[in-house]
Structure formats: structure tokens, C-alpha cells
Design a protein around this motif. Structure first.
Motif, PDB file in Angstrom:
ATOM      1  N   GLU A   1     -38.380 138.064  54.423  1.00 22.70           N
ATOM      2  CA  GLU A   1     -39.230 138.892  55.279  1.00 22.70           C
ATOM      3  C   GLU A   1     -40.570 138.200  55.538  1.00 22.70           C
ATOM      4  O   GLU A   1     -41.119 138.265  56.636  1.00 22.70           O
ATOM      5  CB  GLU A   1     -39.449 140.272  54.644  1.00 22.70           C
ATOM      6  N   ASN A   2     -41.094 137.552  54.501  1.00 19.71           N
ATOM      7  CA  ASN A   2     -42.329 136.794  54.693  1.00 19.71           C
ATOM      8  C   ASN A   2     -42.129 135.682  55.707  1.00 19.71           C
ATOM      9  O   ASN A   2     -42.975 135.454  56.577  1.00 19.71           O
ATOM     10  CB  ASN A   2     -42.800 136.208  53.353  1.00 19.71           C
TER      11      ASN A   2
ATOM     12  N   MET B   1     -42.912 142.177  49.713  1.00 17.68           N
ATOM     13  CA  MET B   1     -41.826 141.909  50.657  1.00 17.68           C
ATOM     14  C   MET B   1     -41.055 140.686  50.190  1.00 17.68           C
ATOM     15  O   MET B   1     -41.543 139.881  49.406  1.00 17.68           O
ATOM     16  CB  MET B   1     -42.411 141.722  52.064  1.00 17.68           C
TER      17      MET B   1
ATOM     18  N   VAL C   1     -34.923 139.781  60.466  1.00 19.47           N
ATOM     19  CA  VAL C   1     -34.127 138.763  59.774  1.00 19.47           C
ATOM     20  C   VAL C   1     -32.695 138.850  60.274  1.00 19.47           C
ATOM     21  O   VAL C   1     -31.957 139.749  59.906  1.00 19.47           O
ATOM     22  CB  VAL C   1     -34.143 138.980  58.245  1.00 19.47           C
TER      23      VAL C   1
ATOM     24  N   ALA D   1     -39.922 135.647  58.039  1.00 24.12           N
ATOM     25  CA  ALA D   1     -39.720 136.259  59.354  1.00 24.12           C
ATOM     26  C   ALA D   1     -41.060 136.600  59.998  1.00 24.12           C
ATOM     27  O   ALA D   1     -41.247 136.436  61.197  1.00 24.12           O
ATOM     28  CB  ALA D   1     -38.866 137.518  59.217  1.00 24.12           C
ATOM     29  N   LEU D   2     -41.998 137.071  59.165  1.00 20.56           N
ATOM     30  CA  LEU D   2     -43.331 137.377  59.681  1.00 20.56           C
ATOM     31  C   LEU D   2     -43.978 136.103  60.230  1.00 20.56           C
ATOM     32  O   LEU D   2     -44.557 136.091  61.313  1.00 20.56           O
ATOM     33  CB  LEU D   2     -44.203 137.967  58.577  1.00 20.56           C
TER      34      LEU D   2
END
Lengths: 265, 330
Positions: free
Chosen positions: A101-102, A97, A119, A104-105
Motif C-alpha cells: 500500500e505504501n 499500512m 494495488v 501504491a501511494l
């Protein structure tokens, strides 16, 4: 902020492989405390970290975070209060990812995940600002897959992901041990800077005595599942590697068990 | 060939479900062989009993979701390994599917189905004539365009839904679960729940596809799901090899494309005189094997040639990228 009350843990109880990993650990971290933990292999450091994070559950004893008994909470539920960085740079990020995205996690660690966009423009801008503080140029590579980053970059990103949501407790499990000296130094510096900036309550396990002395306001040494030495304030500031080794010999009456601890001092 | 594309679009919905479990969750879910038939059976039985075919298809989707949820629970709560959880569900569903249908085959030939309804409405609107005029220069005129167009819309809607879902906060956690599960728990997402939900959704799509295939083919049969997971994998792997999978949106395009290409390859293969309809599964297996092996072999060969070329260049005393710094680095 973090309170451990008489924590015990035995592995393989009643078999030939029985191992007492923790023998009644009592430890209290005040808000803003930065405690470094040293000890030889098998001293119980990792077990302690896993019990705090909820990956393992203690046989007896309680874990309290922020005045709340979290002993019965599962790992993912407890993670709302805890930020973690692991030893393996591959462990703290999702390689296939993207960087954003990381992040966002990680952003949703303290919030309920919904069906709104992970995002958004606004978040992306904020991620960029936050990444800039690492001075690694990652802010220009938001859409790059994390698997393409070097070990040091991934670990710095992991550190950021664990801290930018300001956890009640930050757990660092030998998070510089797998890096080359230059990268380890970089991540150590970033750790110092981030913990100070957010005044995070931190527990850091390390094999590196010099690092344990340099960082934090308190230091504890573990052996055989117990805390055998603790220093804070002025006493901690005046510690040297030699004095630590002396203290260990005085208490245990033996040479420090781990060659690695001596070698990396 | 035209019907291959139609079938490909219907099976693409199943392939997208397989993509979700196999690629996104990294969970090789064999439930598919059973849940495909569950979808077909539920839809067929409801239609035979006079239900609206659209409602019947929706019911099939829900039944598939339930089957996937059970597989997920077997794995997460029962701690059974992924392959075995899927196999257990697949075999259990075989009996359940027989129970649903009450026999091994339910014909739908005289029934009102989604396909017949759409075709009728389409004909009324006179769209076939318009489309046929558009392609008249090719001299090609299919029975009807209704199935192709409507199934393309269904496949695209499912693709759009997946693309959107996987970009949401929940979707990002879902993808991360398949990528690095321990890490997801450390960011306070419940991976058990995500796996259960992901498998449910995956099998819901598979069952919807099964329901549509039954209505398209005019029957539901207890054996129609055999090897379905392999067909799904074939579509995913062929699609990724041909069209790439750099992002989720790209990969879902590729899966739809792969499903169509798979049907086309199959149709071409069956034109070979020596092969019979019964050979379909063998051909499918061979296609998957080739799709897996050939790209690797090609890449390895390319790499060998690249190295040989560099050695030759060095021997000829030409400057080669990377070689000039040899003496500097320690």
C-alpha cells in the motif's frame, strides 16, 4: 534540471529572534548531477531543502525545475517533480499500512489518483520486482505493516518509494543520519546504486563529510546561509576530509563550527 | 432484544462514518452530534411535505456531506484544530437543525417512511411467514423481519462501499493522510482535499443513519444527536476489542458488530430495575470507559504474569528463550 535563483529567507523578521537562514543562494543542477551538501548546524541546509520541496516559501528568489518556475506551486503539487527521503525513518512511510500500500501511494506521485484499485495484480508483481533490488527480502513481505520493519528497512523502502517513479529531482535530507553505522552504510550503498542506475538529479544533505566526499560528482559547503565552497569533477574526486576542513578554515578563519561534522568524519 | 439488533444495524451506518473520521483520518469529529440530527431533520421535513422517503433519505445524506465538508474546510483552510472545528460545527448545526424543522420535534407517525414502505412490500411478498417457519422451532416470531433484513443490507452495502473505496488509489491516500500526513504531501496528494472529502463522506453516512433512525423511531428531535459521537466511538471501540481490526474489511465488520453489541448491552442494562431511560448517556459513557480501560488492564496483567513466570523458570534453572545468549551479546 534544478535551478535556484537568488533565494533568500529570514525567520522571525523584525524580532529579537530574527535569523537570516539563506542569503541569496544561486545553484544550478544539470541533469544527472549528484550534489552533496555539507555544513554545520544552522548553515541553512534544511531551509534550502524545505524551500525546494515547497514546505517553505522563499522571501525572494525563484525555484525552477525542468525549465518550469515552481516557486508558487504548493508542496503537494510540486511533489510531482520531486522525490524526497527524510532524516527520520518514520517520516517517509505510513506505519499502519502494508508495504504494497505504501508503494501504491508512492506509485501515484506522478499520476492523478482515481477510484481504480490501488494495488492490482500487475502492480504487485512490479512492486515485488522492484523490492528485490534492495536485497532485504521485503519482496516476500508485501502484506506486512511497515511499522513492523526496522529503521534501516524503512529507510531503504522510503528511498525506493522516492525513486522508483524516477523524479526530476531527488532530495535526500540526512537520510542516513538516524541509522546505526551498518544500516547507514547499506542505505548509502543503495542510494549510490539507485541514483546511478536512473541517472537521477540529486541533492543530498549530510553531516558526514566522508559520505559527502564519497558520493556524487559535486560538493557544496554551506555556512551562515551562503554557499562558501564548491567543488566538482576532478577537484571533487581529490577531496579529503582534511582538505575540506582546511578550505573551511581558510574561508571562514575559524574552526568548523559543528562538533558533529568533525566527529563523524 | 430483536429491536436492539434492528437499531444496532441502523446505528451501524453512523458508526461506520465515525470509524472513517476517527480511525481512518485520525480526526475526532464532533460534527456527528449535529449532522446526525441534520439528517433526521431534513428527511423528516421532506417526508412531512410529501416527498418520497427514499429521496428524502438521499437528501439527508447530501446535507450531512455538506456539514462534513464545512468542518473539513474549517480545519484545513481555517487552520482550526480538529476538535474545535467539530465543536463549532456541532453548535452551529443545532440552530440550523431547528431552522430546518421549524420547531424542536417533527413527528412521523402517520407518514409513509422508508420503514413502512419496505415493511408493506415485504408483507406483500409473504417473506415473514417463510422466515418464521424457518425459526419456528425456537418459538420466536418477531413483528416483521423486514426492518432487520433491509437494514442489514444497507449496513453491508455501506461496509462494502467503504472497503472498496479504501482500497482505491484515492482511498490509499486517504488512509495514509490519517497515518502520516506530511509524507502524503511528499507523494503529491492534496491532504487538505482528502480531509475535506473524508469528513464529508463520514458525515454523509452519519446523516443517512440519522434519517433512518428518525423514520424507524417515528420522529425527528433536535436533541436526538446528543452524545452521538460517543455512541459511535463505543461501537468502534467495542467492535475492535471483540472482533479485531487487522485489515479495513475486518475493522468494518467489527464496527457493525460493535454497534449491535452496544445496543444489546444497553438493552440489558436498562432491564436492571434501578436504572431509568435517562441514565442511557451515563451507561454509554461507562461502556466506552470500560471498553477503553479493560483491554489495557488485562494486557498489563498478562504481561506481568508472563515476566513472573520467566523469573520463576530461571530460578529453577530451566532454559528460557532469549536467556542463553546473554553472555554472547555485547
Amino acid at each position: 534540471m534544478l535551478e535556484l535563483k537568488r533565494i533568500t529567507k529570514v525567520f522571525n523578521e523584525g524580532t529579537a529572534d530574527e535569523k537570516i537562514a539563506l542569503r541569496g543562494i544561486d545553484l544550478t543542477l544539470a541533469p544527472g548531477d549528484f550534489v552533496t551538501v555539507i555544513g554545520s548546524n544552522g548553515a541553512g541546509k534544511s531551509t534550502l531543502m524545505n524551500i525546494i520541496s515547497g514546505r517553505l516559501s522563499p522571501d525572494t528568489g525563484e525555484v525552477w525545475i525542468n525549465g518550469r518556475d515552481v516557486t508558487a506551486l504548493k508542496e503537494h503539487a510540486r511533489a510531482r517533480y520531486i522525490g524526497r527521503v527524510f532524516q527520520d525513518p518514520m517520516a517517509g512511510t505510513a506505519p499502519h499500512m502494508t508495504i504494497e500500500e505504501n508503494l501504491a501511494l508512492a506509485y501515484n506521485r506522478t499520476k492523478r489518483r482515481t477510484l481504480s484499485l490501488g494495488v492490482t495484480k500487475q502492480k504487485r508483481e512490479w512492486f515485488r520486482e522492484t523490492l528485490r533490488t534492495l536485497h532485504l527480502g521485503l519482496e516476500d513481505r508485501l502484506a506486512a505493516k511497515v511499522g513492523l520493519l526496522s529503521g534501516g528497512e524503512r529507510q531503504a523502502l522510503s528511498l525506493l518509494m522516492a525513486t522508483f517513479t524516477k523524479p526530476d529531482v531527488l532530495l535526500l535530507d540526512e537520510h542516513t543520519a538516524a541509522l546505526d553505522p551498518a544500516r547507514a552504510e547499506l542505505v548509502t550503498e543503495l542510494t549510490k546504486q539507485i541514483v546511478e542506475q536512473h541517472r537521477l538529479t540529486t541533492l543530498m544533505v549530510t553531516h558526514n563529510m566522508e559520505q559527502a566526499i564519497r558520493l556524487g560528482n559535486r560538493l557544496i559547503m554551506m555556512d551562515g546561509g551562503q554557499i562558501i565552497f564548491a567543488a566538482e569533477g576532478k577537484e571533487k574526486e581529490e577531496l579529503t576530509v582534511e582538505r575540506l576542513l582546511e578550505a573551511f578554515q581558510r574561508i571562514r578563519g575559524s574552526q568548523f563550527a559543528s562538533d558533529r561534522a568533525v566527529l563523524s568524519s | 432484544m430483536f429491536s436492539s439488533v434492528e437499531a444496532g444495524l441502523i446505528y451501524a451506518v453512523m458508526a461506520l462514518g465515525v470509524y472513517l473520521s476517527f480511525r481512518i483520518l485520525d480526526f475526532p469529529d464532533l460534527t456527528v452530534d449535529g449532522s446526525f440530527v441534520t439528517g433526521a431533520s431534513v428527511a423528516a421535513v421532506l417526508i412531512v411535505n410529501g416527498a418520497n422517503p427514499f429521496a428524502a433519505s438521499a437528501a439527508a445524506l447530501l446535507a450531512g456531506f455538506a456539514a462534513g465538508v464545512l468542518t473539513g474546510l474549517l480545519h484545513t483552510k481555517g487552520k482550526i484544530n480538529p476538535l474545535l472545528s467539530g465543536i463549532l460545527m456541532m453548535i452551529a448545526l443545532y440552530s440550523i437543525n431547528l431552522r430546518i424543522m421549524g420547531k424542536s420535534n417533527v413527528p412521523l407517525l402517520q407518514q409513509e417512511t422508508v420503514i413502512t414502505k419496505i415493511t408493506a412490500a415485504w408483507r406483500q411478498a409473504g417473506l415473514d411467514a417463510a422466515l418464521n417457519r424457518l425459526v419456528s422451532f425456537t418459538g420466536f416470531a418477531p413483528r416483521t423481519w423486514a426492518v432487520l433484513v433491509s437494514m442489514a443490507i444497507v449496513a453491508l452495502m455501506v461496509k462494502g462501499l467503504l472497503d472498496w473505496l479504501l482500497k482505491t488509489e484515492v482511498g490509499i491516500a486517504l488512509r495514509a493522510t490519517g497515518d502520516n500526513k506530511p509524507m502524503v504531501a511528499s507523494f503529491s496528494a492534496n491532504t487538505d482535499w482528502l480531509i475535506v472529502f473524508g469528513l464529508g463522506l463520514s458525515n454523509a453516512l452519519v446523516a443517512l443513519s440519522g434519517a433512518l433512525v428518525a423514520q424507524y423511531g417515528g420522529f425527528s428531535d433536535v436533541g436526538m444527536g446528543i452524545g452521538m459521537i460517543v455512541i459511535g466511538l463505543a461501537s468502534v471501540i467495542i467492535g475492535e476489542a471483540l472482533f479485531g481490526a487487522r485489515s479495513v474489511a475486518r475493522a468494518t465488520w467489527a464496527v457493525i458488530g460493535g454497534a449491535i453489541v452496544y445496543r444489546l448491552i444497553l438493552a440489558l442494562a436498562l432491564r436492571v430495575e434501578f436504572l431509568e431511560t435517562g441514565d442511557v448517556k451515563l451507561i454509554t459513557a461507562l461502556i466506552v470507559m470500560m471498553a477503553l480501560v479493560v483491554p489495557n488492564t488485562l494486557a498489563a496483567q498478562k504481561e506481568r504474569q508472563r515476566k513472573k513466570r520467566r523469573v520463576r523458570q530461571l530460578e529453577r534453572g530451566e532454559t528460557v528463550a532469549g536467556a542463553e545468549t546473554n553472555y554472547k551479546s555485547v
